[in-house]
Design a protein around this motif. Structure first.
Motif, PDB file in Angstrom:
ATOM      1  N   ILE A 197      35.337  33.423  36.991  1.00 32.41           N
ATOM      2  CA  ILE A 197      34.776  34.762  36.222  1.00 32.41           C
ATOM      3  C   ILE A 197      35.806  35.632  35.998  1.00 32.41           C
ATOM      4  O   ILE A 197      34.763  37.135  35.655  1.00 32.41           O
ATOM      5  N   SER A 198      36.914  36.037  36.364  1.00 32.97           N
ATOM      6  CA  SER A 198      37.764  36.827  36.129  1.00 32.97           C
ATOM      7  C   SER A 198      37.479  38.465  36.209  1.00 32.97           C
ATOM      8  O   SER A 198      37.191  39.154  35.784  1.00 32.97           O
ATOM      9  N   ALA A 199      36.841  37.938  38.209  1.00 33.39           N
ATOM     10  CA  ALA A 199      36.699  39.557  38.314  1.00 33.39           C
ATOM     11  C   ALA A 199      38.536  39.934  39.145  1.00 33.39           C
ATOM     12  O   ALA A 199      39.433  39.105  39.458  1.00 33.39           O
ATOM     13  N   VAL A 200      38.298  41.427  39.191  1.00 34.95           N
ATOM     14  CA  VAL A 200      39.547  41.850  39.194  1.00 34.95           C
ATOM     15  C   VAL A 200      40.084  41.815  40.743  1.00 34.95           C
ATOM     16  O   VAL A 200      39.063  42.203  41.580  1.00 34.95           O
TER      17      VAL A 200
ATOM     18  N   ALA B  79      28.666  30.004  33.549  1.00 34.06           N
ATOM     19  CA  ALA B  79      27.997  28.292  35.286  1.00 34.06           C
ATOM     20  C   ALA B  79      28.873  29.182  36.244  1.00 34.06           C
ATOM     21  O   ALA B  79      28.217  28.830  37.529  1.00 34.06           O
ATOM     22  N   ALA B  80      29.625  29.813  36.381  1.00 35.17           N
ATOM     23  CA  ALA B  80      30.705  30.579  37.217  1.00 35.17           C
ATOM     24  C   ALA B  80      30.156  31.716  37.821  1.00 35.17           C
ATOM     25  O   ALA B  80      29.748  31.789  39.140  1.00 35.17           O
ATOM     26  N   VAL B  81      29.022  32.547  36.991  1.00 35.71           N
ATOM     27  CA  VAL B  81      28.115  33.236  37.606  1.00 35.71           C
ATOM     28  C   VAL B  81      26.768  33.137  38.525  1.00 35.71           C
ATOM     29  O   VAL B  81      26.958  32.776  39.468  1.00 35.71           O
ATOM     30  N   ALA B  82      26.686  31.690  38.032  1.00 36.85           N
ATOM     31  CA  ALA B  82      26.058  31.357  38.397  1.00 36.85           C
ATOM     32  C   ALA B  82      25.320  30.123  39.353  1.00 36.85           C
ATOM     33  O   ALA B  82      25.085  30.782  40.471  1.00 36.85           O
TER      34      ALA B  82
ATOM     35  N   VAL C 254      33.703  46.704  41.600  1.00 37.16           N
ATOM     36  CA  VAL C 254      34.171  48.450  41.530  1.00 37.16           C
ATOM     37  C   VAL C 254      35.684  48.134  40.597  1.00 37.16           C
ATOM     38  O   VAL C 254      35.799  49.165  39.637  1.00 37.16           O
ATOM     39  N   ALA C 255      36.379  47.413  41.077  1.00 37.14           N
ATOM     40  CA  ALA C 255      37.615  47.549  40.724  1.00 37.14           C
ATOM     41  C   ALA C 255      37.408  46.192  39.224  1.00 37.14           C
ATOM     42  O   ALA C 255      38.554  47.023  38.450  1.00 37.14           O
ATOM     43  N   SER C 256      36.868  45.429  38.771  1.00 40.72           N
ATOM     44  CA  SER C 256      36.233  45.177  37.159  1.00 40.72           C
ATOM     45  C   SER C 256      35.616  45.936  36.519  1.00 40.72           C
ATOM     46  O   SER C 256      36.338  46.308  35.466  1.00 40.72           O
ATOM     47  N   MET C 257      34.806  47.060  37.201  1.00 38.34           N
ATOM     48  CA  MET C 257      34.251  47.705  36.151  1.00 38.34           C
ATOM     49  C   MET C 257      35.021  48.904  35.811  1.00 38.34           C
ATOM     50  O   MET C 257      35.675  49.045  34.420  1.00 38.34           O
TER      51      MET C 257
ATOM     52  N   SER D 296      35.104  41.701  28.833  1.00 41.12           N
ATOM     53  CA  SER D 296      34.292  41.052  29.627  1.00 41.12           C
ATOM     54  C   SER D 296      34.434  41.004  30.613  1.00 41.12           C
ATOM     55  O   SER D 296      33.596  40.762  32.045  1.00 41.12           O
ATOM     56  N   ILE D 297      35.921  41.736  31.138  1.00 38.50           N
ATOM     57  CA  ILE D 297      36.402  41.921  32.568  1.00 38.50           C
ATOM     58  C   ILE D 297      34.815  42.814  33.124  1.00 38.50           C
ATOM     59  O   ILE D 297      33.905  43.058  34.486  1.00 38.50           O
ATOM     60  N   GLY D 298      34.677  44.183  32.787  1.00 37.94           N
ATOM     61  CA  GLY D 298      33.692  45.016  32.904  1.00 37.94           C
ATOM     62  C   GLY D 298      32.616  44.484  32.769  1.00 37.94           C
ATOM     63  O   GLY D 298      32.006  44.895  34.113  1.00 37.94           O
ATOM     64  N   HIS D 299      32.340  44.030  32.030  1.00 42.45           N
ATOM     65  CA  HIS D 299      30.822  42.959  32.009  1.00 42.45           C
ATOM     66  C   HIS D 299      30.419  42.358  33.678  1.00 42.45           C
ATOM     67  O   HIS D 299      29.726  42.356  34.257  1.00 42.45           O
ATOM     68  N   VAL D 300      31.688  41.579  33.791  1.00 43.98           N
ATOM     69  CA  VAL D 300      31.175  40.349  34.947  1.00 43.98           C
ATOM     70  C   VAL D 300      31.076  41.995  36.317  1.00 43.98           C
ATOM     71  O   VAL D 300      30.263  41.530  36.574  1.00 43.98           O
ATOM     72  N   GLY D 301      32.098  42.617  36.107  1.00 37.97           N
ATOM     73  CA  GLY D 301      31.884  43.935  37.372  1.00 37.97           C
ATOM     74  C   GLY D 301      30.523  44.840  37.532  1.00 37.97           C
ATOM     75  O   GLY D 301      30.152  44.647  38.239  1.00 37.97           O
ATOM     76  N   TYR D 302      29.491  44.509  36.115  1.00 39.25           N
ATOM     77  CA  TYR D 302      28.344  44.902  35.856  1.00 39.25           C
ATOM     78  C   TYR D 302      27.795  43.708  36.781  1.00 39.25           C
ATOM     79  O   TYR D 302      26.541  44.629  37.643  1.00 39.25           O
ATOM     80  N   ILE D 303      27.770  42.812  36.728  1.00 39.33           N
ATOM     81  CA  ILE D 303      26.908  41.562  37.012  1.00 39.33           C
ATOM     82  C   ILE D 303      27.557  41.414  38.439  1.00 39.33           C
ATOM     83  O   ILE D 303      26.417  41.491  38.935  1.00 39.33           O
ATOM     84  N   LEU D 304      27.951  42.127  38.764  1.00 41.25           N
ATOM     85  CA  LEU D 304      28.860  41.882  40.188  1.00 41.25           C
ATOM     86  C   LEU D 304      27.711  42.766  40.494  1.00 41.25           C
ATOM     87  O   LEU D 304      27.647  42.653  41.784  1.00 41.25           O
ATOM     88  N   VAL D 305      27.081  43.451  40.293  1.00 37.24           N
ATOM     89  CA  VAL D 305      26.677  45.094  40.843  1.00 37.24           C
ATOM     90  C   VAL D 305      25.596  44.577  41.208  1.00 37.24           C
ATOM     91  O   VAL D 305      24.828  44.638  42.516  1.00 37.24           O
ATOM     92  N   GLY D 306      25.133  43.709  40.243  1.00 37.97           N
ATOM     93  CA  GLY D 306      23.828  43.086  41.051  1.00 37.97           C
ATOM     94  C   GLY D 306      23.969  41.710  41.498  1.00 37.97           C
ATOM     95  O   GLY D 306      22.832  42.667  42.738  1.00 37.97           O
ATOM     96  N   LEU D 307      24.957  41.424  41.793  1.00 37.26           N
ATOM     97  CA  LEU D 307      24.597  40.441  42.432  1.00 37.26           C
ATOM     98  C   LEU D 307      24.935  41.195  44.577  1.00 37.26           C
ATOM     99  O   LEU D 307      25.171  41.177  45.755  1.00 37.26           O
ATOM    100  N   ALA D 308      25.756  41.949  44.412  1.00 35.61           N
ATOM    101  CA  ALA D 308      26.171  43.170  45.584  1.00 35.61           C
ATOM    102  C   ALA D 308      24.882  43.366  46.240  1.00 35.61           C
ATOM    103  O   ALA D 308      24.740  43.527  47.371  1.00 35.61           O
ATOM    104  N   ALA D 309      23.515  43.643  45.113  1.00 36.80           N
ATOM    105  CA  ALA D 309      22.044  44.174  45.582  1.00 36.80           C
ATOM    106  C   ALA D 309      21.986  42.824  46.287  1.00 36.80           C
ATOM    107  O   ALA D 309      21.330  43.360  47.510  1.00 36.80           O
TER     108      ALA D 309
END
Lengths: 644, 491
Positions: free
Chosen positions: B218-221, B249-252, B278-281, B302-315
């Motif tokens: 998902i190309s997260a930092v 797919a990778a996020v899923a 945090v690093a990705s955002m 897209s790296i930034g967007h992955v960061g936001y997606i991970l925010v939801g996952l961190a919850a």
């Protein structure tokens, strides 16, 4: 009818201001003039109804603010005091309106000018018809705004803009005091209507409150705060500096606002609040002191000014001083009497000088006039009438009112009575001196302008000089005992009824009865010698003023520079404020806020962005290394937590 | 292993369909050679549509002895993958013809990559996870290098392959650690074992390695380094494909792995996800500012967007997953649309990729400029565009889960991000126009861009299908257990 008096000028202002383009340059002034003349006629009717018949009334128009205990209504209160102000304001304003048709005939922005004039008149009428402090403040600020707009009417002139801003800022100082006073009144009395406050005043008198460890008398504090507002509006020392500069505006404006009406609002306010001031003797002393000092100070400056309008402006300042010290010694009716007569002769003088300026193509410096009396005979006559009235020569209006002020000061038992009396007498001499200096420099001697300009000088058109007949009549006759003089019959009780409160002995009655002959004679002698001095100094022995000026150079400089008030303020307030502003701009905003805020953040962001890009080297092993480091860091974190 | 039953086959029906269709299309291609690329592309799209029907009418349940699972979450994600793959394939038609990429293997490779993604999304065992991941990755490596005679394309393919191999190695290493410490690869069994009170540190290290392997996808930092280079180097339609389908797919997969087998280790993986988010955002926001190439800029975006997606996952809550599902749907539309616009950046028969080339686009091609402006504003998260809602739901979930730091960082980086998104709008609308782009941009491209723009612009008017689907998807994961586990840990 009462509402019509107040709102006709507003209708005129809206018509000329918003629909001026549609009405056109010709029609817009006429519409406003017609409406104002109508308003003036109605005012006179109301004047007789109220002042002679005694039909005092208050008309409530609508509720304005109603929040908790704070209740304010829009209303029109017409008592004897208001009636006098109504006729003064609407009459002078009508004359000025009609006069302006001629004076402003070459100006491309006539509708705007007439809209401002009418709006000013409306605000002034709101001020004088207020039955509460808040509506009075509304009118107060309204006239302030119109004054600002009219001083800066020729907005392309930098000096006019500067003068407009100066007038506004100096008035702000006074208005701050006024506003504080109103707030204080509401705090103390829980009401802002005059009636409620005046009824409760005797109960509050003598009470005190503690502020910063000082024990202050409530009434004295309130009155002084309100008086600060009056000082600003009425150009009393030390808040007088804006008035001479305000002469940058068109001359009709000077006549209406800066001589006859707005600047007298302060006097009106003090008189209106006489029930409060009467309960605060210390405040009265201050009023008398400030008035007397200004009266003398402005007169001394007046004798050294060369700009024809500035001479009259300082004269106004000085006459307002007379009115204030009249209030200060408790002779409120006389103050209003002088306000009344002064409005006529001072407006006459201003409009007359406007005709002179008009005749010589906008020149205002008297050193470049002279010999004009043959060219402008009507104006010459007007100036004579105005000056005679101003100097207090018997029969003319000013004689009756000013004489009585000086006498009141003499007989008053106020601690400031003597001070005010002697300064008043001195100022009377100076008044006569500068008035005839003006006449002689302007109309006599050899012409000191170019041949061409002198040849061009011509009498003003009829639309200008005819309306002045009204003012000339007022200046001639307004003070006669059976005309304006009724205001001060028997101490003014009869005329003013309940609109003015005087506690203790009535100074005016005392002045009528107990003034020694030598005082009456002294005032006359002083005025006559002022006139004589002017003739000697400026007509027969013109070298004397020059000799005096060079022999008493420091004094001359002192007077010429208006006692260095402007310089003092510049040094005391303007420069530090500019330095502070510059400092806050360069250091506070530029370096600190911009530096750390927008600029700094932007620079930091760019810096980070560059580093982020630099990380992206393109080498595979760097990338793989970053991944491994990432994993290593996270694993270490968990291992340390598990074992540490 | 149980006997193979019909229900097992029903569970994997979409995958079987894709596999058979892919092989059949390969055969068609082999016998008709490159003449039929267009035909095969069209057939692939038909295959996708049928797969979409199958996905959404399938059964819920597990099959092949628990190797694969089918549920609403999977169906939602697979639908997004299909839409992303289908639209990017459609957009690529013009490009591959012009750029000498017209070989029948391309649609087939996309098809096989999609099959791999299906298996990823359905994975219910570390084994099936790896098979799906590798299947997808191998197809993508080839896609990235598809312009064999183009230096940048081959470099991109090689970099992606090598780094992907490293990531796969980490993943495998982590999987073996987990297997070594727990004795199972089944998600169901792992979930039971790892939710016990006594979890070995070895399993946690295994989790870290698995998470790192997935974070690469998902190309997260800090596992993102390949992204800008590969996005820039790969042929533009391939990049467009990379930026949507594999990401979904990778996020899923990441969600399924972390919330399923490793649900008991929520407290641990939340820290990892927090760090990655945090690093990705931050990097997504700051890295993009210095870019002049729009493809690289989109990589950082897209790296930034992955960061936001991970925010939801961190919850770690159903609400968070719901937010991610919405975010992915919105991201898909914005991203496909933006790439469509980039594909239209053609001047004198050559692709141009610099932001400066967009100057004055509002005058030379107002429609394209308006569409791109919509996408940029949406990505910046300006209401009422779709992007705002994506961010809104994940931040809301983070705040409700008490992750204020993440929400604040998210909002601040959105502000920084807005700078470079809106700069593009400024270039298009206020700079002096350069030469106009080639017209026409192509029928398929216009349709895709127009459709995406309409979706982005009008999302707030009719949100029903997306919100309902996302809600159903997040419910089907049964995340309540995580919340309970979390509260149990707290107590």
């Amino acid at each position: 009818m009462h509402a019509a008096i107040v709102f006709l000028p507003l209708v005129g202002a809206i018509a000329a201001g918003l629909f001026g383009r549609w009405l056109g340059d010709k029609l817009a002034p006429i519409v406003t003039c017609v409406l104002l003349v109508a308003s003036a006629i109605l005012s006179w009717i109301v004047f007789f109804d109220v002042a002679i018949e005694g039909h005092v009334r208050t008309i409530e128009l609508m509720s304005w603010i109603d929040v908790g205990a704070f209740e304010v209504n829009w209303s029109i209160m017409v008592d004897q005091l208001t009636a006098v102000m109504l006729v003064v304001v609407t009459t002078v304003s009508s004359v000025v309106h009609v006069y302006s048709i001629g004076y402003m005939s070459h100006d491309p922005h006539r509708p705007r000018f007439f809209a401002y004039l009418s709006l000013f008149t409306f605000s002034m009428l709101m001020l004088v018809t207020a039955d509460n402090f808040v509506q009075m403040f509304f009118g107060w600020e309204g006239v302030g705004v119109c004054s600002y707009l009219l001083i800066g009417f020729w907005y392309k002139k930098p000096s006019a803009n500067a003068a407009a801003i100066k007038a506004f800022v100096v008035n702000r100082v006074g208005d701050f005091g006024f506003a504080l006073g109103i707030m204080g009144v509401f705090m103390v009395f829980k009401a802002v209507t005059f009636e409620a406050v005046f009824d409760a005043t005797p109960d509050v008198a003598g009470q005190s409150f503690s502020f910063l460890g000082m024990n202050l008398d409530i009434m004295t504090t309130l009155c002084l705060l309100l008086f600060v507002g009056a000082m600003g509006k009425s150009a009393q020392m030390p808040l007088h500096t804006w008035l001479p500069d305000a002469m940058e505006g068109p001359t009709p404006v000077s006549a209406l606002i800066h001589a006859a009406t707005m600047v007298t609002a302060g006097v009106f306010m003090v008189v209106r609040l006489s029930p409060m001031f009467e309960q605060a003797p210390d405040a009265m002393i201050v009023v008398a002191f400030v008035g007397a000092t200004t009266c003398f100070f402005a007169a001394t400056v007046g004798i050294c000014q060369n700009d024809i309008k500035r001479v009259i402006a300082y004269s106004t300042c000085s006459q307002l001083g007379y009115m204030f010290f009249a209030c200060g010694v408790g002779a409120y009716p006389v103050a209003i009497f002088h306000l009344f007569t002064h409005a006529f002769f001072k407006a006459l003088l201003f409009l007359g000088s406007g005709q002179v300026i008009h005749a010589v193509d906008g020149e205002q410096d008297m050193r470049r006039m002279g010999g004009l009396w043959k060219k402008l005979p009507i104006t010459y006559a007007y100036m004579w009438i105005g000056s005679l009235a101003l100097a207090g020569i018997p029969i003319f209006a000013g004689y009756w009112s000013k004489d009585l002020i000086i006498e009141s000061a003499f007989v008053s038992d106020s601690p400031m009575g003597g001070y005010a009396f002697w300064l008043g007498v001195g100022a009377a001499f100076l008044t006569a001196l500068y008035s005839w200096r003006l006449i002689i420099m302007t109309f006599h001697g050899r012409p000191r302008m170019s041949e061409h300009a002198f040849g061009h000088a011509h009498e003003a058109p009829r639309v200008m000089w005819v309306p002045l007949l009204v003012l000339a009549a007022g200046a001639l006759l307004g003070g006669l005992p059976f005309l304006g003089g009724i205001m001060v019959y028997h101490g003014g009780h009869e005329f003013f009824g309940h609109s003015i409160t005087i506690l203790g002995e009535n100074v005016i009655e005392l002045a009528h009865e107990a003034t020694p002959f030598w005082v009456k004679a002294l005032v006359l002698v002083v005025a006559a010698s002022g006139v004589a001095a002017a003739y000697i100094g400026y007509m027969w022995k013109p070298q004397i003023p020059g000799l005096l000026a060079s022999n008493f150079r420091p004094l001359y400089k002192f007077l010429l520079n208006k006692w260095y008030f402007d310089e003092l303020y510049d040094w005391l307030f303007v420069r530090p404020a500019m330095r502070l502003g510059h400092g806050l701009w360069k250091v506070g905003d530029g370096a600190v806020i911009d530096g750390l805020g927008p600029d700094g953040l932007a620079a930091a962001t760019l810096n980070i962005a560059r580093r982020a890009r630099a990380m992206q080297s393109g080498y595979l092993y760097h990338y793989a290394f970053a991944m491994l480091i990432g994993v290593a860091v996270i694993v270490s974190w968990f291992l340390f937590r598990a074992w540490g | 292993m149980n006997e193979l039953s019909l229900s097992d086959l029903q569970i994997v029906l979409p995958e079987i369909w894709l596999a058979l269709a892919g092989m059949a299309l390969l055969m068609v291609g082999v016998f008709t050679s490159n003449r039929s690329t267009r035909l095969i592309t069209g057939l692939t799209l038909v295959v996708f549509i049928i797969a979409g029907v199958l996905v959404n009418s399938g059964l819920d349940g597990t099959g092949f002895g628990g190797l694969v699972v089918d549920d609403r979450f999977g169906a939602f994600m697979k639908t997004l993958v299909l839409i992303g793959a289908g639209l990017t394939l459609l957009m690529s038609l013009g490009f591959i013809r012009r750029e000498g990429m017209e070989r029948f293997e391309f649609p087939v490779l996309i098809l096989f990559a999609t099959l791999g993604m299906f298996i990823m999304v359905s994975a219910n065992d570390l084994m099936s996870l790896y098979i799906g991941l590798e299947m997808q990755s191998l197809a993508l490596y080839v896609c990235a290098a598809f312009q064999r005679d183009n230096l940048r394309s081959t470099e991109a393919g090689l970099k992606y392959f090598v780094l992907g191999a490293v990531a796969s190695g980490m993943l495998l290493y982590g999987a073996s650690l987990v297997y070594g410490f727990t004795g199972t690869t089944s998600f169901a069994d792992l979930a039971i074992i790892l939710s016990g009170s006594d979890v070995s540190i070895g399993a946690i290290v295994g989790l870290v390695f698995i998470a790192a392997g997935l974070a690469f996808k998902i190309s997260a930092v800090p596992f993102h380094m390949w992204t800008p280079d590969v996005y820039e180097g790969a042929p533009t339609p391939v990049t467009a494909f990379f930026s949507v389908a594999p990401k979904v797919a990778a996020v899923a997969l990441l969600i399924r792995v972390l919330t399923g087998p490793f649900g008991g280790l929520f407290a641990e993986w939340q820290q990892i996800v927090f760090l990655l988010a945090v690093a990705s955002m931050l990097l997504g926001a700051f890295g993009a500012i210095a870019q002049s190439n729009i493809k690289r800029l989109m990589a950082y975006s897209s790296i930034g967007h992955v960061g936001y997606i991970l925010v939801g996952l961190a919850a770690g809550t159903a609400e968070g997953i719901n937010g991610i599902a919405i975010y992915l749907a919105v991201y898909l539309a914005m991203s496909v649309g933006t790439w469509g616009c980039i594909l239209a950046m053609r001047r004198q028969q050559r692709m141009v990729e610099d932001i400066a080339d967009l100057s004055g686009l509002s005058r030379s091609n107002p429609g394209l400029a308006a569409a791109l402006a919509i996408f940029m504003f949406s990505m910046a998260g300006i209401p009422p565009l779709a992007g705002f809602f994506g961010k809104f739901y994940v931040f809301l979930a983070a705040v409700n889960a008490g992750l204020y730091t993440l929400a604040v960082v998210g909002v601040l980086t959105s502000v920084v991000g807005a700078f470079y998104y809106i700069r593009i709008v400024k270039v298009m609308y206020f700079d002096e126009p350069g030469d106009a782009f080639d017209r026409p941009v192509g029928r398929e491209l216009s349709w895709v861009v127009g459709l995406s723009a309409a979706f982005t612009l009008l999302f707030f008017v009719y949100t029903g299908p997306v919100l309902d689907g996302a809600a159903a998807a997040s419910q089907s994961l049964g995340l309540v257990t995580i919340g309970e586990a979390q509260s149990a840990v707290l107590e």
